[in-house]
Scaffold this motif. Sequence first.
Motif, PDB file in Angstrom:
ATOM      1  N   ASP A  68     -44.294  23.550  52.484  1.00 37.52           N
ATOM      2  CA  ASP A  68     -45.385  24.518  52.416  1.00 37.52           C
ATOM      3  C   ASP A  68     -46.697  23.833  52.061  1.00 37.52           C
ATOM      4  OD1 ASP A  68     -43.673  26.623  52.968  1.00 37.52           O
ATOM      5  OD2 ASP A  68     -43.145  26.873  50.846  1.00 37.52           O
ATOM      6  N   GLY A  69     -47.781  24.354  52.612  1.00 33.86           N
ATOM      7  CA  GLY A  69     -49.101  23.854  52.284  1.00 33.86           C
ATOM      8  C   GLY A  69     -49.582  24.389  50.954  1.00 33.86           C
ATOM      9  N   GLY A  71     -50.976  26.602  48.272  1.00 36.32           N
ATOM     10  CA  GLY A  71     -51.203  28.028  48.194  1.00 36.32           C
ATOM     11  C   GLY A  71     -50.391  28.864  49.159  1.00 36.32           C
ATOM     12  N   GLU A  72     -49.560  28.228  49.984  1.00 42.79           N
ATOM     13  CA  GLU A  72     -48.752  28.967  50.956  1.00 42.79           C
ATOM     14  C   GLU A  72     -47.461  29.442  50.311  1.00 42.79           C
ATOM     15  OE1 GLU A  72     -46.644  28.316  55.357  1.00 42.79           O
ATOM     16  OE2 GLU A  72     -47.722  26.687  54.362  1.00 42.79           O
ATOM     17  N   LYS A  73     -47.155  30.718  50.498  1.00 38.56           N
ATOM     18  CA  LYS A  73     -45.941  31.304  49.939  1.00 38.56           C
ATOM     19  C   LYS A  73     -45.008  31.717  51.076  1.00 38.56           C
ATOM     20  CE  LYS A  73     -48.119  33.083  45.728  1.00 38.56           C
ATOM     21  NZ  LYS A  73     -48.367  34.289  44.898  1.00 38.56           N
ATOM     22  N   PRO A  74     -43.768  31.224  51.071  1.00 33.72           N
ATOM     23  CA  PRO A  74     -42.833  31.592  52.145  1.00 33.72           C
ATOM     24  C   PRO A  74     -42.408  33.047  52.038  1.00 33.72           C
ATOM     25  CG  PRO A  74     -41.700  30.344  50.447  1.00 33.72           C
ATOM     26  CD  PRO A  74     -43.156  30.327  50.082  1.00 33.72           C
TER      27      PRO A  74
END
Length: 219
Positions: A68-69, A71-74
């Motif tokens: 994940d990048g 601040g990215e939340k799956p």
Amino acid sequence: MTLDLARLPRQSRAGSVRRLELPDALRGFALLCAPVLDLLCTSALEFAVMSAALLALLLGVSFATRVDGPGEKPGAVRLIARRMLKESVAYRHLWVRLLQASLAAGLVAVALPQGGAPLVLALFAICIAAFVLMFQQLRWRRWLRKLSPMGCIWSANYLVQVLFVLGLFHVLEPRFGLLLGVAVPSVAIAVLQAVFSCMWLARSRPAALERVRLGGQAG
């Protein structure tokens, strides 16, 4: 009905469960298993369905394990898939349920008048679930992990398989039929891919191997 992620197990009581090599081994097994199941296909449509299912699995595993990048939340589905792959022992009950559901779907497909494609897809799901459950066992994992190199370069191997099958379908299928003209040679090319993938990655430099692995996760 909603799924409460907070209730899902985060850690196995049996020790370390982060099988980081499981996604690669699973992709390699899928690439090796799909041509074998193609032997059950009786039409070009069933070949196309099997190829589409294989691509969906390869892309799904790569998407679930992608880094994940900032601040990215799956999403919930991706989070569950990631945990099932990287913490497979803790989520063994979900893999067992998948195996049971696939077996039930296979029995239903057998009873259908035109159940060729559904039966092949059900068998494919059975093989995947059984592979993960076997991979959790040390005696099996020592052998199954040898498919990891094939899964590391899954995009190239899949492309070769598709082009190879298309070529055989147009050249040999009219003469020898789907079984001898396409399915059997596809099994042979898959076995050769497994061998050459091991040889190629064994001779690669560590930096090149890392780039291939990251590329597979990002793909």
